[in-house]
Design a protein around this motif. Structure first.
Motif, mmCIF file in Angstrom:
data_model
loop_
_atom_site.group_PDB
_atom_site.id
_atom_site.type_symbol
_atom_site.label_atom_id
_atom_site.label_comp_id
_atom_site.label_asym_id
_atom_site.label_seq_id
_atom_site.Cartn_x
_atom_site.Cartn_y
_atom_site.Cartn_z
ATOM 1 N N MET A 149 -33.123 -4.214 10.114
ATOM 2 C CA MET A 149 -33.610 -3.332 9.060
ATOM 3 C C MET A 149 -32.487 -2.895 8.125
ATOM 4 O O MET A 149 -32.677 -2.777 6.916
ATOM 5 N N ALA A 150 -31.309 -2.655 8.682
ATOM 6 C CA ALA A 150 -30.189 -2.169 7.875
ATOM 7 C C ALA A 150 -29.551 -3.271 7.037
ATOM 8 O O ALA A 150 -28.682 -2.994 6.209
ATOM 9 N N SER A 151 -29.983 -4.503 7.239
ATOM 10 C CA SER A 151 -29.437 -5.623 6.466
ATOM 11 C C SER A 151 -30.367 -6.038 5.331
ATOM 12 O O SER A 151 -30.086 -7.004 4.619
ATOM 13 N N ALA A 152 -31.477 -5.324 5.162
ATOM 14 C CA ALA A 152 -32.465 -5.687 4.153
ATOM 15 C C ALA A 152 -32.457 -4.719 2.980
ATOM 16 O O ALA A 152 -31.916 -3.619 3.061
ATOM 17 N N SER A 153 -33.046 -5.148 1.885
ATOM 18 C CA SER A 153 -33.309 -4.316 0.717
ATOM 19 C C SER A 153 -32.046 -3.656 0.187
ATOM 20 O O SER A 153 -30.952 -4.214 0.253
ATOM 21 N N VAL A 154 -32.199 -2.449 -0.344
ATOM 22 C CA VAL A 154 -31.100 -1.789 -1.042
ATOM 23 C C VAL A 154 -29.947 -1.453 -0.098
ATOM 24 O O VAL A 154 -28.779 -1.534 -0.490
ATOM 25 N N ILE A 155 -30.237 -1.111 1.165
ATOM 26 C CA ILE A 155 -29.167 -0.805 2.117
ATOM 27 C C ILE A 155 -28.384 -2.068 2.443
ATOM 28 O O ILE A 155 -27.142 -2.055 2.485
ATOM 29 N N GLY A 156 -29.083 -3.177 2.652
ATOM 30 C CA GLY A 156 -28.411 -4.440 2.933
ATOM 31 C C GLY A 156 -27.532 -4.894 1.777
ATOM 32 O O GLY A 156 -26.406 -5.367 1.983
ATOM 33 N N ARG A 157 -28.047 -4.747 0.557
ATOM 34 C CA ARG A 157 -27.249 -5.139 -0.611
ATOM 35 C C ARG A 157 -26.010 -4.263 -0.752
ATOM 36 O O ARG A 157 -24.926 -4.751 -1.112
ATOM 37 N N SER A 158 -26.155 -2.995 -0.451
ATOM 38 C CA SER A 158 -25.013 -2.083 -0.558
ATOM 39 C C SER A 158 -23.984 -2.356 0.529
ATOM 40 O O SER A 158 -22.779 -2.207 0.302
ATOM 41 N N ARG A 159 -24.434 -2.779 1.698
ATOM 42 C CA ARG A 159 -23.491 -3.173 2.749
ATOM 43 C C ARG A 159 -22.720 -4.411 2.324
ATOM 44 O O ARG A 159 -21.495 -4.482 2.499
ATOM 45 N N ALA A 160 -23.429 -5.377 1.760
ATOM 46 C CA ALA A 160 -22.773 -6.605 1.317
ATOM 47 C C ALA A 160 -21.771 -6.330 0.200
ATOM 48 O O ALA A 160 -20.716 -6.980 0.114
ATOM 49 N N ALA A 161 -22.085 -5.359 -0.652
ATOM 50 C CA ALA A 161 -21.203 -5.030 -1.776
ATOM 51 C C ALA A 161 -20.050 -4.129 -1.356
ATOM 52 O O ALA A 161 -19.105 -3.924 -2.128
ATOM 53 N N GLY A 162 -20.137 -3.574 -0.151
ATOM 54 C CA GLY A 162 -19.071 -2.702 0.324
ATOM 55 C C GLY A 162 -19.233 -1.248 -0.045
ATOM 56 O O GLY A 162 -18.361 -0.426 0.251
ATOM 57 N N THR A 163 -20.356 -0.886 -0.660
ATOM 58 C CA THR A 163 -20.599 0.513 -1.011
ATOM 59 C C THR A 163 -20.932 1.332 0.234
ATOM 60 O O THR A 163 -20.494 2.478 0.372
ATOM 61 N N LEU A 164 -21.709 0.734 1.124
ATOM 62 C CA LEU A 164 -22.036 1.367 2.399
ATOM 63 C C LEU A 164 -21.389 0.587 3.542
ATOM 64 O O LEU A 164 -21.425 -0.642 3.562
ATOM 65 N N ASP A 165 -20.814 1.313 4.480
ATOM 66 C CA ASP A 165 -20.234 0.716 5.676
ATOM 67 C C ASP A 165 -21.066 1.184 6.864
ATOM 68 O O ASP A 165 -20.833 2.251 7.415
ATOM 69 N N VAL A 166 -22.086 0.394 7.230
ATOM 70 C CA VAL A 166 -22.995 0.758 8.321
ATOM 71 C C VAL A 166 -22.575 -0.005 9.573
ATOM 72 O O VAL A 166 -22.539 -1.238 9.581
ATOM 73 N N ARG A 167 -22.254 0.725 10.625
ATOM 74 C CA ARG A 167 -21.796 0.108 11.880
ATOM 75 C C ARG A 167 -22.765 0.466 13.006
ATOM 76 O O ARG A 167 -23.058 1.644 13.230
ATOM 77 N N VAL A 168 -23.248 -0.553 13.683
ATOM 78 C CA VAL A 168 -24.221 -0.368 14.765
ATOM 79 C C VAL A 168 -23.535 -0.653 16.090
ATOM 80 O O VAL A 168 -22.912 -1.705 16.272
ATOM 81 N N HIS A 169 -23.641 0.282 17.033
ATOM 82 C CA HIS A 169 -22.947 0.178 18.313
ATOM 83 C C HIS A 169 -23.950 0.135 19.466
ATOM 84 O O HIS A 169 -24.872 0.955 19.521
#
Length: 245
Positions: free
Chosen positions: A18-38
């Protein structure tokens, strides 16, 4: 610098998808958001990677043990505050989303089963967070809701920064109605003002519609704002919406 959000869960693949899709996924790819799942199971010490056990005193269900949770968090040293997602927590809303987005990051712990050992709440997390008066099987869906709501408020995430300003709850009101082509569909026309090209008129119409919709559907939000101002009452009257008062 990226805005960092860490999520601790036993269902990492679900959250990652879910965190790799849509606007959150695009922002992770662009480096704006750094989402880490543990994965909490990585900190388990037995061969079964157990993270839960029966509650002392008896009772239905299982409780997540403190050791795997403490060890998982301490091994990562995630950004604080760290929230445990729980129906007993502070109610999450748009104001809190904006509040969290104004910092540099935060973290979330997803519970499962009957919850977590109370020592986790007392000594590991910084607070508890609730997405509503509902009971879920676990915190993952709640964490994803918080992730998206906060992520959209982080500068640079939305291509059109005005979108977050005009959405529901941004000013304590619900969003106004939206229309797109065609201008008439099955005999239902788009309001004339939206086709006028007069941006001032459009802005006033939208504001009036937001007020009327909020009065009708969420009067508690109007009350929380301290009621309507004289200017807002005049705006409703100007658009023939006196009945909403």
């Amino acid at each position: 610098m990226s805005f960092r959000i860490d999520i601790f869960t036993i269902f990492g693949e679900l959250v990652e998808t879910m965190a790799s899709a849509s606007v959150i996924g695009r922002s992770r790819a662009a480096g704006t958001l750094d989402v880490r799942v543990h994965d909490l199971r990585m900190a388990a010490t037995d061969r079964h990677r157990s993270v839960d056990d029966a509650p002392f005193g008896g009772g239905a269900g299982m409780v997540m043990m403190p050791q795997p949770l403490f060890d998982a968090v301490e091994a990562v040293d995630p950004p604080r505050p760290l929230f445990y997602l729980s129906p007993a927590g502070r109610r999450f809303d748009q104001a809190m989303a904006s509040e969290l987005a104004s910092g540099t990051g935060f973290s979330m712990l997803c519970g499962r089963y009957e919850g977590v050992d109370e020592r986790v709440c007392q000594h590991l997390v910084d607070g508890e967070l609730s997405v509503g008066d509902v009971v879920l099987a676990g915190g993952e869906s709640a964490a994803l809701l918080v992730l998206e709501a906060v992520g959209r408020c982080v500068p640079g995430v939305l291509a059109n920064e005005a979108s977050s300003v005009e959405e529901s709850f941004s000013d304590g009101l619900l969003e106004y109605p939206q229309y797109t082509r065609p201008a008439e569909f099955r005999g239902w026309p788009v309001p004339e003002v939206l086709l006028s090209g007069d941006h001032g008129r459009v802005a006033r119409w939208r504001r009036a519609q937001s007020l009327a919709r909020t009065i009708e559907r969420r009067p508690d939000l109007i009350e929380a704002r301290g009621g309507l101002s004289d200017e807002e009452r005049e705006l409703l009257a100007e658009h023939g919406l006196e009945a909403e008062l």
